[in-house]
Design a protein around this motif. Structure first.
Motif, PDB file in Angstrom:
ATOM      1  N   PHE A   1       7.676  19.443 -10.822  1.00 17.08           N
ATOM      2  CA  PHE A   1       8.861  19.509 -11.663  1.00 17.08           C
ATOM      3  C   PHE A   1       8.822  20.655 -12.669  1.00 17.08           C
ATOM      4  O   PHE A   1       9.718  20.782 -13.504  1.00 17.08           O
ATOM      5  N   GLY A   2       7.790  21.486 -12.617  1.00 15.98           N
ATOM      6  CA  GLY A   2       7.731  22.670 -13.472  1.00 15.98           C
ATOM      7  C   GLY A   2       7.066  22.478 -14.818  1.00 15.98           C
ATOM      8  O   GLY A   2       7.092  23.390 -15.652  1.00 15.98           O
ATOM      9  N   HIS A   3       6.442  21.327 -15.042  1.00 17.95           N
ATOM     10  CA  HIS A   3       5.776  21.059 -16.322  1.00 17.95           C
ATOM     11  C   HIS A   3       4.272  21.367 -16.188  1.00 17.95           C
ATOM     12  O   HIS A   3       3.426  20.462 -16.194  1.00 17.95           O
ATOM     13  N   LYS A   4       3.957  22.641 -16.053  1.00 17.71           N
ATOM     14  CA  LYS A   4       2.587  23.062 -15.750  1.00 17.71           C
ATOM     15  C   LYS A   4       1.606  22.713 -16.864  1.00 17.71           C
ATOM     16  O   LYS A   4       0.485  22.271 -16.597  1.00 17.71           O
ATOM     17  N   ASP A   5       2.012  22.941 -18.119  1.00 18.72           N
ATOM     18  CA  ASP A   5       1.104  22.665 -19.239  1.00 18.72           C
ATOM     19  C   ASP A   5       0.778  21.171 -19.323  1.00 18.72           C
ATOM     20  O   ASP A   5      -0.376  20.792 -19.574  1.00 18.72           O
ATOM     21  N   ALA A   6       1.767  20.338 -19.118  1.00 16.01           N
ATOM     22  CA  ALA A   6       1.527  18.888 -19.147  1.00 16.01           C
ATOM     23  C   ALA A   6       0.615  18.481 -18.001  1.00 16.01           C
ATOM     24  O   ALA A   6      -0.275  17.630 -18.168  1.00 16.01           O
ATOM     25  N   ALA A   7       0.806  19.084 -16.828  1.00 18.44           N
ATOM     26  CA  ALA A   7      -0.050  18.779 -15.683  1.00 18.44           C
ATOM     27  C   ALA A   7      -1.501  19.133 -15.979  1.00 18.44           C
ATOM     28  O   ALA A   7      -2.424  18.348 -15.697  1.00 18.44           O
ATOM     29  N   ASN A   8      -1.723  20.307 -16.543  1.00 21.80           N
ATOM     30  CA  ASN A   8      -3.094  20.724 -16.862  1.00 21.80           C
ATOM     31  C   ASN A   8      -3.711  19.849 -17.947  1.00 21.80           C
ATOM     32  O   ASN A   8      -4.910  19.549 -17.909  1.00 21.80           O
ATOM     33  N   ALA A   9      -2.891  19.427 -18.915  1.00 23.79           N
ATOM     34  CA  ALA A   9      -3.404  18.533 -19.961  1.00 23.79           C
ATOM     35  C   ALA A   9      -3.874  17.216 -19.358  1.00 23.79           C
ATOM     36  O   ALA A   9      -4.917  16.672 -19.749  1.00 23.79           O
TER      37      ALA A   9
END
Length: 307
Positions: free
Chosen positions: A266-274
């Motif tokens: 869904f494009g939430h890369k920073d949240a995924a990495n967190a």
């Protein structure tokens, strides 16, 4: 605290039938709040016959950014997509969909990726191993794809499907065997002897009167068991395997490990990495009290494409 909803809020939907026990909206909304993302996810009860109309109509709303698909709709979604990832195409189902810039809908399937992450977290070996998958439905097919995708080095060497429905396991095994290097077969017995890992992808265990999916006494002493069920954990099969001293785990971690893939999609890369670094707040949200001691176990996140 539930996030505030304003005109700029992105909306994600979870259609299913029923949706009374779904956990993902709570998980997504916790991530959105923790990461300061102006978005919300809501479950919506949609009957099987209404899915096509609902999906096409819902995406006409410009603030609907995506959907995560709950049972029984995963197989039906594939025919509504303009494009689908490899896992979804091979397994014949999808559990996530988004609208891209040209207005087309594309989807994928992350059930199997969730299992791979869960196995790694629990230090359950599967690479180069023999795996018995009980069941040949949507989840079983997704699990088989993920285990086979890494080849015989990064994936399982031998994958066997067992299902009580005649021909169902053979169909799934033949499809996977045509795509991947791992030996993929259907077997006519649920005997777990000789396998390094047994995955229960059936519904056996949801009811107290259900028989055990396998005879745990027949499992090899080094073997492990993973039960993808969420309700009623630890299920009788998990308890029986643990009583034998085997590494037996429940399906909650499979759900946790899918979350970074959803967020990336869904494009939430920073949240995924967190989340890849710390997802314990989600474990605290959905793990039952009986599993509280497992929440802070060391997490070793793994991508299926890496050895």
């Amino acid at each position: 605290m539930f996030p505030s909803i304003v005109g700029s809020t992105s909306l994600y939907l979870l259609p299913g039938d029923p949706v009374t026990n779904v956990r993902l909206p709570r998980m997504f909304n916790a991530v959105f709040e923790r990461c300061g993302i102006d978005a919300v996810m809501a479950p919506v009860q949609v009957g099987r016959r209404d899915l096509a109309v609902f999906v096409k109509a819902a995406f006409l709303a410009r603030n609907v950014r995506g959907m995560v698909i709950a049972p029984p709709h995963k197989p039906s979604l594939v025919d509504l997509l303009d494009g689908c990832g490899l896992f979804g195409r091979v397994a014949g189902s999808a559990n996530v969909v988004r609208r891209i810039e040209n207005g087309e809908l594309e989807g994928d399937l992350f059930d199997g990726e969730g299992l791979i992450g869960a196995l790694d977290r629990y230090n359950i070996p599967f690479r180069g191993k023999r795996v018995l998958i009980l069941g040949a439905g949507v989840s079983a097919a997704a699990i088989g794809v993920a285990l086979a995708e890494g080849g015989t080095v990064n994936g399982a060497e031998h994958i066997a499907f067992y299902d009580v429905a005649a021909g169902k396991a053979a169909g799934v095994a033949a499809k996977l065997d045509a795509f991947f290097d791992a030996t993929t077969v259907a077997v006519d017995s649920n005997d777990p002897a000789g396998y390094d890992l047994v995955v229960n992808a059936t519904s056996l265990g949801l009811k107290p009167e259900d028989p055990l999916p396998v005879d745990v006494a027949r499992m090899d002493s080094h073997a492990a068991l993973f039960d993808i069920l969420l309700r009623g954990q630890p299920t009788p099969i998990v308890r029986a395997a643990r009583e034998r001293g085997l590494n037996a785990q429940a399906g909650f971690e499979m759900l946790i490990q899918q979350m970074p893939h959803y967020l990336d999609f869904f494009g939430h890369k920073d949240a995924a990495n967190a989340l890849r670094h710390d997802a314990n707040f989600l474990r605290e949200l959905i793990y039952p009290a009986s599993m509280a001691g497992e929440i802070h176990a060391p997490l070793r996140y793994h991508s299926a494409s890496v050895a």
